[in-house]
Design an enzyme around this catalytic site. Structure first.
Site, PDB file in Angstrom:
ATOM      1  CG  HIS A 251     -21.511 -33.424 -32.354  1.00  0.00           C
ATOM      2  ND1 HIS A 251     -22.047 -32.932 -33.516  1.00  0.00           N
ATOM      3  CD2 HIS A 251     -20.712 -34.451 -32.739  1.00  0.00           C
ATOM      4  CE1 HIS A 251     -21.588 -33.618 -34.565  1.00  0.00           C
ATOM      5  NE2 HIS A 251     -20.768 -34.554 -34.103  1.00  0.00           N
TER       6      HIS A 251
ATOM      7  CG  ASP B  50      -5.301 -32.441 -24.865  1.00  0.00           C
ATOM      8  OD1 ASP B  50      -6.394 -33.024 -24.695  1.00  0.00           O
ATOM      9  OD2 ASP B  50      -4.241 -32.792 -24.292  1.00  0.00           O
TER      10      ASP B  50
ATOM     11  CG  ASN C  93     -26.126 -35.936 -39.350  1.00  0.00           C
ATOM     12  OD1 ASN C  93     -26.879 -34.976 -39.549  1.00  0.00           O
ATOM     13  ND2 ASN C  93     -25.401 -36.053 -38.267  1.00  0.00           N
TER      14      ASN C  93
ATOM     15  CD  GLU D  48     -22.636 -34.493 -39.005  1.00  0.00           C
ATOM     16  OE1 GLU D  48     -22.003 -35.491 -39.425  1.00  0.00           O
ATOM     17  OE2 GLU D  48     -22.762 -34.222 -37.806  1.00  0.00           O
TER      18      GLU D  48
ATOM     19  CD  GLN E 265     -15.979 -34.169 -34.746  1.00  0.00           C
ATOM     20  OE1 GLN E 265     -17.164 -33.868 -34.739  1.00  0.00           O
ATOM     21  NE2 GLN E 265     -15.440 -34.899 -35.704  1.00  0.00           N
TER      22      GLN E 265
ATOM     23  CG  HIS F 118      -6.179 -36.741 -21.654  1.00  0.00           C
ATOM     24  ND1 HIS F 118      -6.852 -35.744 -20.977  1.00  0.00           N
ATOM     25  CD2 HIS F 118      -5.710 -36.154 -22.795  1.00  0.00           C
ATOM     26  CE1 HIS F 118      -6.788 -34.611 -21.658  1.00  0.00           C
ATOM     27  NE2 HIS F 118      -6.105 -34.836 -22.770  1.00  0.00           N
TER      28      HIS F 118
ATOM     29  CE1 TYR G 118     -20.165 -37.173 -43.479  1.00  0.00           C
ATOM     30  CE2 TYR G 118     -21.865 -37.863 -41.939  1.00  0.00           C
ATOM     31  CZ  TYR G 118     -20.883 -36.964 -42.321  1.00  0.00           C
ATOM     32  OH  TYR G 118     -20.634 -35.860 -41.560  1.00  0.00           O
TER      33      TYR G 118
ATOM     34  NE  ARG H  27     -25.494 -30.073 -36.428  1.00  0.00           N
ATOM     35  CZ  ARG H  27     -25.123 -31.343 -36.487  1.00  0.00           C
ATOM     36  NH1 ARG H  27     -24.652 -31.855 -37.597  1.00  0.00           N
ATOM     37  NH2 ARG H  27     -25.237 -32.113 -35.428  1.00  0.00           N
TER      38      ARG H  27
ATOM     39  CG  ASN I  11     -24.386 -35.390 -34.361  1.00  0.00           C
ATOM     40  OD1 ASN I  11     -24.864 -34.975 -35.417  1.00  0.00           O
ATOM     41  ND2 ASN I  11     -23.358 -36.213 -34.323  1.00  0.00           N
ATOM     42  CD  GLU I  12     -23.956 -38.968 -37.023  1.00  0.00           C
ATOM     43  OE1 GLU I  12     -23.024 -39.557 -36.465  1.00  0.00           O
ATOM     44  OE2 GLU I  12     -23.907 -38.569 -38.190  1.00  0.00           O
TER      45      GLU I  12
HETATM   46  C1  GBH Z   1     -20.633 -38.027 -38.201  1.00  0.00           C
HETATM   47  O1  GBH Z   1     -20.603 -39.372 -37.892  1.00  0.00           O
HETATM   48  C2  GBH Z   1     -20.405 -37.216 -36.943  1.00  0.00           C
HETATM   49  O2  GBH Z   1     -21.562 -36.515 -36.564  1.00  0.00           O
HETATM   50  C3  GBH Z   1     -19.258 -36.267 -37.062  1.00  0.00           C
HETATM   51  O3  GBH Z   1     -18.890 -35.826 -35.789  1.00  0.00           O
HETATM   52  C4  GBH Z   1     -18.130 -36.930 -37.810  1.00  0.00           C
HETATM   53  O4  GBH Z   1     -16.976 -36.132 -37.805  1.00  0.00           O
HETATM   54  C5  GBH Z   1     -18.598 -37.153 -39.218  1.00  0.00           C
HETATM   55  O5  GBH Z   1     -19.813 -37.840 -39.266  1.00  0.00           O
HETATM   56  C6  GBH Z   1     -17.616 -37.903 -40.092  1.00  0.00           C
HETATM   57  O6  GBH Z   1     -17.425 -39.201 -39.615  1.00  0.00           O
HETATM   58  O7  GBH Z   1     -16.105 -47.762 -37.149  1.00  0.00           O
HETATM   59  O8  GBH Z   1     -15.750 -47.565 -39.499  1.00  0.00           O
HETATM   60  O9  GBH Z   1     -17.764 -46.718 -38.554  1.00  0.00           O
HETATM   61  C7  GBH Z   1     -20.824 -40.229 -38.980  1.00  0.00           C
HETATM   62  C8  GBH Z   1     -20.607 -41.643 -38.574  1.00  0.00           C
HETATM   63  C9  GBH Z   1     -19.244 -42.509 -36.886  1.00  0.00           C
HETATM   64  C10 GBH Z   1     -18.661 -42.775 -39.182  1.00  0.00           C
HETATM   65  C11 GBH Z   1     -17.869 -43.022 -36.486  1.00  0.00           C
HETATM   66  C12 GBH Z   1     -17.297 -43.223 -38.768  1.00  0.00           C
HETATM   67  C13 GBH Z   1     -16.111 -44.484 -37.090  1.00  0.00           C
HETATM   68  C14 GBH Z   1     -15.529 -45.404 -38.090  1.00  0.00           C
HETATM   69  N1  GBH Z   1     -19.236 -41.901 -38.213  1.00  0.00           N
HETATM   70  N2  GBH Z   1     -17.385 -43.923 -37.514  1.00  0.00           N
HETATM   71  S1  GBH Z   1     -16.352 -46.954 -38.323  1.00  0.00           S
END
Ligand code: GBH
Length: 473
Positions: free
Chosen positions: A129, A59, A313, A382, A26, A46, A315, A84, A173-174
């Site tokens: 990751h 890239d 993690n 996270e 990322q 790609h 959210y 991290r 990770n996840e």
């Molecule tokens: C984490 O994933 C990741 O560890 C991290 O890399 C990422 O940048 C961050 O959270 C924020 O997303 O199809 O609607 O679910 C958290 C879970 C997985 C949620 C991918 C969003 C894609 C959209 N994420 N998901 S959806």
């Protein structure tokens, strides 16, 4: 006396650590620098530019491969206790296997680790990751059980090279996300689309790989380096949509323990009721055995107890009810396997796309695991808010972080949860997987139009720096 107590209760305890995070694909860019080989993400973006919202790729990303000093300076200016980041497996091991270790890859991570330590920031390092070497994917990736050995060898190289300075290791990770979206729905790379099979092969192999790396650390590194090794997963908190749906919410939460129960429960193995539901569904669909591969007794014991902390993690949360065709569909096997539908409350704000803010969820996730597994150490690895708004005055993100920190503090003071770390995702805006650069999670803004990719702290960065300094919300 009362005043003192209130003050004490509003403060994070001594020893509680604050950090922020990124991951290799990322932010690093330099996708083909030196002898680095392509990861599954390099190949994916790609070959399928239209799979990414803005048709972008990683890239260049934030070019942290070259701008790592700036990232460290930012981390330092915020007063972070730890940073991290993840190691790119194909950057360190260009052939995927441990036969060849990249000199330049080693130098890059040494620079980053040493740079952080020199300004008093602890490196917290994730081994995986989501950027698997493509050649290992060609061999089946996480669905080939040889990956358990490939991952162990990769871990051995990383522990050997960096273990003298890195004291906190996150193996994976996840897994719930990369196994589910990678090997099941075909939504993320590897683009494998074998519904309801791939994710479970991946799940078992991810757990075994994690556990092998943990046992390796125990056997060969722990005595001299005295670090900690764990795994981190995304936990969604599920509330019943109506009082009658409590059992369904409970079931959804249980599915979310697929990677946690095998490590932290006394009995080990898959969560029993999830295991029997998948077995039952498999039988009903005429499979001769469960789509969820069984663990042997030996494997159960390998995985059981294989973590020094539980990475969380967090959210978002969801409301749960029995599925019917009118219900908002969230990608994820849970729906099909459990027959549940997911939604959220319109008062859960701020909200952006899938990310709906429900701060009590982070507290409930931690309390439920503590109630169940005992006084395990939890590290929040996270938590953060993404939006397409690039503004520096990111009031929604400030609110999101503040609201969640408040709940973390309550977990400590009211619930007695042993949570020792909090991590904001993310330090800087970055390549947000299939959302490309449209979705920004950084407490620091990145100007992608500037060839120097200028980084500018947002209001949330200043807010977070202040929290760290005062150790209170
Ligand atoms: C984490 O994933 C990741 O560890 C991290 O890399 C990422 O940048 C961050 O959270 C924020 O997303 O199809 O609607 O679910 C958290 C879970 C997985 C949620 C991918 C969003 C894609 C959209 N994420 N998901 S959806």
């Amino acid at each position: 006396v009362l005043v003192t107590w209130c003050e004490a209760a509003s403060k994070f305890p001594a020893g509680f650590q604050f950090g922020s995070a990124t991951s290799a694909y990322q932010v690093e860019g330099a996708w083909n620098a030196s002898d680095k080989s392509p990861s599954i993400w390099d190949v994916f973006v790609h070959d399928h530019p239209s799979a990414i919202a803005d048709h972008s790729n990683g890239d260049v990303a934030c070019d942290s491969y070259h701008l790592w000093k700036e990232d460290i300076a930012l981390a330092r200016s915020l007063g972070l206790n730890f940073y991290r980041f993840s190691i790119s497996w194909p950057r360190l091991l260009p052939e995927g296997f441990s036969n060849k270790v990249s000199k330049d890859g080693t130098t890059y991570y040494n620079n980053l680790i040493n740079g952080l330590l020199s300004v008093g920031i602890e490196p917290v390092v994730t081994l995986y990751h989501w950027d698997l070497p493509q050649n290992l994917q060609d061999l089946g990736g996480w669905t080939n059980n040889e990956i358990v050995n490939w991952f162990e060898e990769y871990a051995r190289v990383a522990f050997t090279l960096f273990g003298d300075r890195v004291k906190t290791w996150v193996t994976i990770n996840e897994p719930s996300n990369f196994c589910g979206m990678g090997y099941d729905s075909g939504l993320l790379v590897s683009r494998v689309d074998v519904p309801r099979i791939g994710r479970y092969l991946c799940a078992k192999n991810a757990l075994l790989s994690h556990a092998k790396a943990y046992r390796l650390y125990d056997k060969e590194f722990r005595d001299k380096y005295k670090g900690q090794v764990g795994l981190t997963n995304q936990y969604v908190w599920y509330e019943p949509k109506t009082p009658g749906q409590e059992q369904n919410a409970q079931l959804a939460r249980e599915f979310g323990q697929l990677y946690t129960f095998p490590i932290f429960s006394d009995i080990g193995g898959w969560p029993p009721n999830i295991e029997s539901i998948i077995a039952k569904n498999s039988r009903a669909a005429n499979f001769s055995r469960s789509r969820l591969p069984a663990f042997t007794e030996e494997e159960i014991n390998l995985v059981k107890g294989s973590a020094d902390f539980c990475g969380v993690n967090y959210y978002s949360s969801r409301l749960v009810e029995e599925a019917n065709e009118h219900i908002l569909f969230q990608p994820g096997e849970e729906n099909k396997e459990l027959g549940l539908g997911y939604s959220y409350d319109s008062t859960w704000l701020p909200r952006y796309d899938w990310l709906v803010s429900y701060p009590p969820g982070i507290r409930r996730v931690m309390k439920s695991m503590t109630d169940r597994y005992g006084n395990i150490e939890i590290k929040i690895l996270e938590n953060g808010f993404g939006t397409s708004d690039p503004a520096l005055n990111d009031t929604m993100r400030v609110q999101y972080i503040r609201d969640h920190l408040e709940q973390v503090l309550l977990s400590i003071t009211e619930d007695g949860v042993n949570v020792t770390a909090y991590t904001v995702w993310s330090l800087i805006d970055n390549f947000e997987w299939i959302s490309g650069y449209e979705s920004r999670f950084g407490i620091v803004h990145v100007d992608y139009n500037d060839p120097k990719l200028k980084r500018t702290p947002r209001a949330s960065a200043y807010y977070y720096a202040d929290v760290i300094k005062k150790r209170e919300v």
